[in-house]
Design an enzyme around this catalytic site. Structure first.
Site, PDB file in Angstrom:
ATOM      1  N   ARG A 257       0.864  -1.186   0.000  1.00 36.99           N
ATOM      2  CA  ARG A 257       0.000   0.000   0.000  1.00 36.99           C
ATOM      3  C   ARG A 257       0.895   1.227   0.000  1.00 36.99           C
ATOM      4  O   ARG A 257       1.534   1.525   1.023  1.00 36.99           O
ATOM      5  CB  ARG A 257      -0.901  -0.032   1.235  1.00 36.99           C
ATOM      6  CG  ARG A 257      -2.069   0.933   1.146  1.00 36.99           C
ATOM      7  CD  ARG A 257      -2.802   0.979   2.470  1.00 36.99           C
ATOM      8  NE  ARG A 257      -2.027   1.701   3.459  1.00 36.99           N
ATOM      9  CZ  ARG A 257      -1.954   1.397   4.736  1.00 36.99           C
ATOM     10  NH1 ARG A 257      -2.601   0.373   5.214  1.00 36.99           N
ATOM     11  NH2 ARG A 257      -1.221   2.122   5.565  1.00 36.99           N
ATOM     12  N   HIS A 261      -3.589   4.434   4.878  1.00 39.28           N
ATOM     13  CA  HIS A 261      -4.830   3.638   4.848  1.00 39.28           C
ATOM     14  C   HIS A 261      -5.961   4.453   4.233  1.00 39.28           C
ATOM     15  O   HIS A 261      -6.646   4.021   3.321  1.00 39.28           O
ATOM     16  CB  HIS A 261      -5.172   3.195   6.269  1.00 39.28           C
ATOM     17  CG  HIS A 261      -6.531   2.600   6.426  1.00 39.28           C
ATOM     18  ND1 HIS A 261      -6.908   1.433   5.812  1.00 39.28           N
ATOM     19  CD2 HIS A 261      -7.607   3.025   7.147  1.00 39.28           C
ATOM     20  CE1 HIS A 261      -8.169   1.164   6.143  1.00 39.28           C
ATOM     21  NE2 HIS A 261      -8.607   2.114   6.934  1.00 39.28           N
ATOM     22  N   TYR A 270       4.131   4.603  11.506  1.00 35.92           N
ATOM     23  CA  TYR A 270       4.365   3.161  11.611  1.00 35.92           C
ATOM     24  C   TYR A 270       5.264   2.579  10.521  1.00 35.92           C
ATOM     25  O   TYR A 270       5.513   1.387  10.525  1.00 35.92           O
ATOM     26  CB  TYR A 270       3.037   2.398  11.665  1.00 35.92           C
ATOM     27  CG  TYR A 270       2.076   2.653  10.516  1.00 35.92           C
ATOM     28  CD1 TYR A 270       2.211   1.975   9.307  1.00 35.92           C
ATOM     29  CD2 TYR A 270       1.033   3.568  10.647  1.00 35.92           C
ATOM     30  CE1 TYR A 270       1.328   2.192   8.267  1.00 35.92           C
ATOM     31  CE2 TYR A 270       0.143   3.803   9.608  1.00 35.92           C
ATOM     32  CZ  TYR A 270       0.289   3.110   8.418  1.00 35.92           C
ATOM     33  OH  TYR A 270      -0.574   3.328   7.389  1.00 35.92           O
TER      34      TYR A 270
END
Lengths: 373, 342
Positions: A257, A261, A270
């Protein structure tokens, strides 16, 4: 099929490497140039749709957009692996696959725009509503395929999910039911390494997600999710098996990705930028571009035509999403059940009267006969 | 209590009116629905060779084959989730979830998908399915076998929730539920599975309609499921003391028949709502509130509730203290301000 044949290979299937060179594979043929050009067009359009939708979030036209930037090979591969008569069961991140099945971009975005929960004609396009709860739609796909098989139809159902969804109970139950009832379903996991912020190492201790398949008694397959040729070939084999009575398959595509998100997520908390940057070199568009240019199938002229087509799609999408929809308050009550209960009818009348009073208050002159019927 | 299982011979053509246990009436309803509509499929845990732990599906697989009645892996979410897909694709699934508390793994599927798919898709997808759940206590069942979960379902927009109290309603309501284009949670009072009554297979029941189970003029008892015969027993006992007690069998929890209930309470001016479930935030509370809102000027006394306590369902040897009984109902009736009567 013996046990060894159920197990995935140690390495994901790759037919075009990151530099654009073809990789020979005894088990999976490289799709021909015609199929790859169709896929390339899909990738370019998919990338444009992803980036346009993200821009529309920044402009406040969409509430949210879970981008599949970087995962377009999985999205396009999923759509192209199916016949028109097959069904796709997508998730919220699969808008590009939904659009590649023929749904207008603005209709695919209705959920994200906030006008309604699902914006397209599910039966016309044979695309189930995009699911937000994880893995729940995998069971729907199994039941749907069961019903199709009972009628003797050769429909195949392709169910999409991400790596996070493989931790859910419904993932387990769906695969188990599918294998026990031997239904024509292909489970396609887009492992993009993160479930919002949680990495794959916290989802599973299995050697790969595809390895889970043997526990259910179905074949597991691993594919390079940034190689659309490999996705098409591996999914194609699984879809063929399902269509010819061979039962379900679990396919895991390894991808990444590239963006957060959603716009509400800060992915710098993260993961390192270097890690994200490293995946740019594996971009699904550039590698297919290199391959098709080298083979001579993709000319400058065709390239320009594809880019112009993608631009047209983006322009139409922008224009449609910049238009406010007329919203009908009675829609709140219209689809709850087939027949409206007396209680809901009473509540609709209450809301209607409130709106009527508001309209009268706002503009006594023009709404003297009542602003809302 | 001794549990016996009525086995009906499903190959014998049913006469129009016959005396059946509720279990047999449900079995007959399933058999008739399967026979009439090729889209109806029955599945769940142990519903095949065993015929269900309460024998409600007894003989269906033998008579109609595994395509029409079959066992699944032991997974409630899987049962309901696959039923969703089948309903999307032309079948009419009737699933059995073995006991109230065992239905909970399927709760997400029921609430997020079964209840909402019509709404999510603006009516393009309907969910013609029935989720059968043996419901409530009073059979000496062990932990997790006797809960009353109706409030969770009744609270969920998009679900129809019904519960029969007689063999006749068991047959007719189940046929109506299977015929409904919308999803129905069908709560079968376990305690009444073995009670017998006349069943006319031609009789129909409209979902959303309550039933006057007994006429009376002094007070209205409002109940559903296993609480209905209890209310009738209480009415008999009150009659001995000279009180004329009306009993309304709600039958359809949602949609709710305000018209029948309102008219009943207005006619007597006093009401008690009876249910096994814990009373806090319950269907009984909802009924009580609706009666207050609609009947306030007709009431001689506050509307009372007799429900289970707000405790987890009782162990078998304690359940007689937990469950509403005739005395508790009579106490509630006695408290309805009779001394103020004109």
């Amino acid at each position: 099929m013996n046990h060894a044949e159920l197990l995935p290979r140690d390495e994901a299937v790759q037919l075009i490497d990151a530099t654009g060179r073809p990789v020979a594979d005894d088990g999976y043929p490289l799709p021909d140039d015609g199929a790859l050009l169709t896929a390339y067009r899909g990738l370019v359009e998919g990338r444009r749709i992803n980036d346009q939708a993200s821009a529309l979030v920044r402009q406040g036209r969409l509430a949210v957009y879970p981008s599949s930037h970087g995962q377009e090979a999985c999205q396009i591969g999923a759509a192209l692996a199916l016949r028109d008569t097959d069904w796709l069961f997508p998730t919220y991140r699969d808008s590009v696959a939904v659009i590649a099945r023929g749904v207008a971009p603005a209709e695919a975005m209705v959920l994200l725009k906030g006008d309604w929960h699902s914006g397209y004609d599910v039966r016309a396009h044979r695309v189930a509503p995009q699911a937000t709860p994880l893995a729940t739609q995998l069971l729907h796909a199994v039941g749907f395929a069961y019903a199709a098989a009972q009628r003797g139809e050769d429909t195949v159902v392709l169910a999409l999910c991400g790596d996070g969804a493989t931790s859910e109970g419904d993932f387990h139950e769906a695969l188990n039911f599918a294998a026990v009832f031997h239904v024509p379903v292909v489970f396609f996991v887009q492992n993009n390494e993160f479930a919002i912020s949680v990495p794959l190492s916290r989802q599973t201790a299995a050697p790969s997600l595809a390895h889970k398949a043997i526990g259910y008694g179905m074949p597991g397959r691993r594919v390079d999710g940034n190689d659309v040729a490999a996705v098409l070939s591996v999914l194609g084999e699984a879809v063929d098996r399902a269509r010819t009575g061979g039962g379900p398959t679990l396919v895991e595509a390894h991808t990444y990705r590239m963006q957060a998100h959603t716009n509400a997520d800060d992915d710098t908390r993260y993961r390192e930028r270097e890690e994200v940057q490293a995946w740019v070199a594996r971009d699904p568009l550039t590698r297919l571009h290199t391959h098709l240019t080298a083979s001579g199938a993709l000319t400058d002229e065709l390239e320009n035509e594809i880019a112009a087509g993608a631009e047209e799609i983006a322009a139409a999408m922008r224009s449609a999403l910049n238009t406010d929809t007329d919203l009908d308050p009675e829609d709140l009550f219209r689809f709850v059940t087939t027949e409206r209960s007396p209680q809901l009818q009473e509540q609709w009348h209450q809301l209607r009267d409130e709106i009527q009073r508001d309209a009268l208050g706002d503009d006594q002159e023009t709404h003297s006969a009542g602003g809302v019927r | 209590m001794t549990i016996t299982h009525d086995r009906i011979d499903v190959d014998t053509p049913a006469s129009t009116v016959q005396t059946l246990s509720m279990a047999a009436a449900l079995n007959l309803a399933l058999a008739d629905a399967i026979a009439e509509d090729p889209a109806v499929v029955v599945f769940g845990e142990d519903v095949g060779a065993l015929g269900g732990v309460f024998r409600i599906t007894d003989g269906l697989t033998a008579r109609f084959g595994e395509d029409r009645c079959f066992d699944t892996p032991l997974a409630e979410s899987g049962i309901v989730g696959t039923a969703v897909g089948m309903a999307m694709n032309g079948l009419r699934p009737v699933v059995e979830l073995q006991f109230d508390a065992f239905a909970l793994p399927a709760f997400e599927q029921i609430v997020s998908h079964v209840a909402k798919l019509s709404n999510r898709t603006r009516g393009a997808i309907r969910m013609p399915m029935v989720i059968r759940i043996p419901f409530g206590g009073g059979i000496g069942g062990v932990e997790h076998h006797c809960d009353s979960s109706e409030a969770y379902y009744a609270h969920t927009p998009g679900l129809t929730v019904v519960s029969p109290a007689t063999p006749q309603d068991a047959y007719s309501l189940l046929r109506a539920a299977i015929a409904s284009p919308d999803p129905v949670v069908f709560l079968e009072p376990k305690k009444l599975y073995w009670t017998k009554g006349e069943v006319d297979t031609d009789a129909t029941v409209d979902i959303g309609s309550a039933r006057i189970a007994r006429d009376g003029t002094d007070v209205t008892l409002i109940a559903y499921g296993a609480s209905v015969p209890l209310a009738l027993d209480a009415a008999d006992a009150a009659a001995v003391e000279g009180r004329s007690v009306q009993v309304v069998d709600v039958r359809s929890l949602t949609p709710f028949d305000d018209e029948t209930v309102t008219a009943a309470v207005r006619s007597t001016g006093r009401a008690v709502v009876i249910a096994e479930a814990p009373g806090f935030a319950s269907v009984a509370s909802e009924i009580q509130a609706r009666v207050f809102e609609r009947c306030f000027e007709y009431l001689e006394a506050p509307v009372r509730r007799v429900t289970g306590f707000d405790t987890p369902y009782a162990p078998p040897k304690l359940e007689h203290w937990y469950l509403p009984d005739v005395d508790r109902i009579l106490d509630a009736v006695d408290s309805l301000h009779w001394e103020d009567r004109p």
